[in-house]
Scaffold this motif. Structure first.
Motif, short mmCIF file in Angstrom:
data_model
loop_
_atom_site.label_atom_id
_atom_site.label_comp_id
_atom_site.label_asym_id
_atom_site.label_seq_id
_atom_site.Cartn_x
_atom_site.Cartn_y
_atom_site.Cartn_z
N ALA A 155 -0.72 6.45 -11.08
CA ALA A 155 0.64 6.76 -11.55
C ALA A 155 0.77 8.26 -11.75
N MET A 156 1.98 8.76 -11.57
CA MET A 156 2.27 10.16 -11.92
C MET A 156 2.10 10.33 -13.43
N VAL A 157 2.00 11.56 -13.90
CA VAL A 157 1.76 11.79 -15.33
C VAL A 157 2.91 11.21 -16.17
N HIS A 158 4.14 11.29 -15.63
CA HIS A 158 5.28 10.81 -16.42
C HIS A 158 5.50 9.30 -16.27
N GLU A 159 4.80 8.65 -15.34
CA GLU A 159 5.01 7.22 -15.15
C GLU A 159 4.24 6.44 -16.20
N THR A 160 4.88 5.42 -16.75
CA THR A 160 4.25 4.72 -17.86
C THR A 160 3.62 3.39 -17.46
N SER A 161 3.88 2.93 -16.24
CA SER A 161 3.25 1.68 -15.83
C SER A 161 2.67 1.82 -14.43
N ASP A 162 1.82 0.88 -14.08
CA ASP A 162 1.19 0.90 -12.76
C ASP A 162 1.99 0.11 -11.73
N PHE A 163 3.17 -0.37 -12.11
CA PHE A 163 3.95 -1.20 -11.19
C PHE A 163 4.66 -0.32 -10.16
N LYS A 164 4.32 -0.51 -8.90
CA LYS A 164 4.96 0.24 -7.79
C LYS A 164 5.10 1.72 -8.11
N THR A 165 3.99 2.38 -8.28
CA THR A 165 4.06 3.81 -8.60
C THR A 165 4.58 4.59 -7.39
N LYS A 166 4.95 5.83 -7.66
CA LYS A 166 5.50 6.67 -6.58
C LYS A 166 4.47 6.84 -5.45
N ARG A 167 3.21 7.03 -5.84
CA ARG A 167 2.17 7.17 -4.81
C ARG A 167 2.02 5.89 -4.00
N PHE A 168 2.11 4.75 -4.68
CA PHE A 168 2.00 3.46 -4.00
C PHE A 168 3.07 3.35 -2.90
N LYS A 169 4.29 3.77 -3.24
CA LYS A 169 5.38 3.67 -2.27
C LYS A 169 5.10 4.50 -1.03
N ILE A 170 4.61 5.71 -1.25
CA ILE A 170 4.40 6.57 -0.07
C ILE A 170 3.18 6.11 0.72
N TYR A 171 2.16 5.58 0.03
CA TYR A 171 0.99 5.08 0.77
C TYR A 171 1.37 3.86 1.61
N VAL A 172 2.22 2.99 1.05
CA VAL A 172 2.64 1.81 1.81
C VAL A 172 3.40 2.24 3.07
N LYS A 173 4.29 3.20 2.91
CA LYS A 173 5.04 3.70 4.08
C LYS A 173 4.08 4.30 5.10
N MET A 174 3.06 5.01 4.60
CA MET A 174 2.09 5.63 5.50
C MET A 174 1.34 4.56 6.30
N GLU A 179 2.35 1.48 6.87
CA GLU A 179 3.29 0.77 7.74
C GLU A 179 3.48 1.55 9.05
N LEU A 180 3.45 2.88 8.93
CA LEU A 180 3.69 3.71 10.12
C LEU A 180 2.45 3.89 10.98
N LYS A 181 1.31 4.07 10.34
CA LYS A 181 0.17 4.64 11.06
C LYS A 181 -1.00 3.70 11.31
N LEU A 182 -0.93 2.46 10.85
CA LEU A 182 -2.07 1.58 11.10
C LEU A 182 -1.77 0.60 12.23
N ASP A 183 -2.71 0.48 13.14
CA ASP A 183 -2.52 -0.38 14.30
C ASP A 183 -2.57 -1.85 13.86
N PRO A 184 -1.46 -2.57 13.97
CA PRO A 184 -1.44 -3.97 13.49
C PRO A 184 -2.33 -4.89 14.30
N ALA A 185 -2.70 -4.46 15.51
CA ALA A 185 -3.60 -5.29 16.31
C ALA A 185 -5.02 -5.25 15.77
#
Lengths: 62, 175
Positions: free
Chosen positions: B106-125, B127-133
């Motif tokens: 979590a970011m320093v200002h985030e108070t919970s571990d639910f869908k943190t800002k880093r989590f969102k960007i890692y998921v997008k990463m 989704e874009l860059k891993l070969d589903p095969a």
């Protein structure tokens, strides 16, 4: 003595009001294509995420 | 985004003779991120566990207890992500059965571990860059954790759940 500057107060700054409107309009995070895989013992949901189609010319990392 | 790979190198491999934690060895990589006004060193710690399990952490080298949670404001997530993916690709080349577990701090200002800002960007990463095969990505929003495993492993539901449970024990021991 330095006078009160409304520019530096977020509450009175009209640009902050515009930012707040923009923030409210931004849609909540959602997965691209996610499927519910299973529910854990503690009730937590595990999703399997599906890929977003690649931009032509870009490649997968691995 | 996530297509630029910065020059990085393996600095050292640490063994775990005391066995206080369950990892077998730890590889430390380093690279630098340059912005017009700064140059920051980043360290990547790859912990290898038995049965092809790996965890990967990275942080900017700062003297702060919250080093995993700080923002550096370098606007460098694309380059950071691309470099991280290249390090992961190197591990997959060496060990095609590798499975990865990530905890998005979590970011320093985030108070919970639910869908943190880093989590969102890692998921997008991923989704874009891993070969589903070749790889399957499983995410748990409640704790912002992400698991990557080969498709052949993910096809067996019981094995997949066992790996995820093991990762959760590893995260509990580390964080």
């Amino acid at each position: 003595m330095k006078e009160f500057s409304p520019k530096h107060s977020k509450k009175t700054d009209p640009r902050q009001a515009v930012r707040e409107v923009r923030k409210a309009a931004r849609k909540d995070f959602s997965f691209g294509e996610a499927k519910l895989l299973f529910v854990g013992e503690d009730g937590a949901e595990y999703h399997s995420i599906e890929p977003i189609s690649q931009i032509p010319g870009y490649t997968y990392a691995f | 985004m996530f297509n630029t790979v910065l020059p990085y190198r393996l600095v050292q491999r640490n063994r775990n003779p005391g066995g206080r934690e369950s990892w077998v060895y730890e590889d430390i990589y380093k690279f630098f991120v340059h912005s017009p006004s700064s140059r920051r060193k980043y360290l990547v710690e790859v912990h290898a566990y038995p049965d092809h399990l790996y965890t990967v952490d990275f942080y900017a080298k700062v003297h702060d207890v919250n080093r995993y949670r700080l923002r550096t404001n370098q606007r460098a997530m694309g380059r950071l992500g691309g470099t991280m993916l290249d390090i992961l690709a190197g591990i997959v080349r060496a060990d095609p059965q590798a499975r990865f577990g990530f905890l998005a701090a979590a970011m320093v200002h985030e108070t919970s571990d639910f869908k943190t800002k880093r989590f969102k960007i890692y998921v997008k990463m991923f989704e874009l860059k891993l070969d589903p095969a070749r790889h399957r990505v499983v995410v748990r929003s409640e704790s912002s954790s992400i698991f990557v495993m080969p498709v052949a492993v993910a096809a067996k539901a019981s094995l997949q759940e066992a790996i995820i449970r093991r990762y959760e024990r590893i995260f509990a021991e580390t964080f």
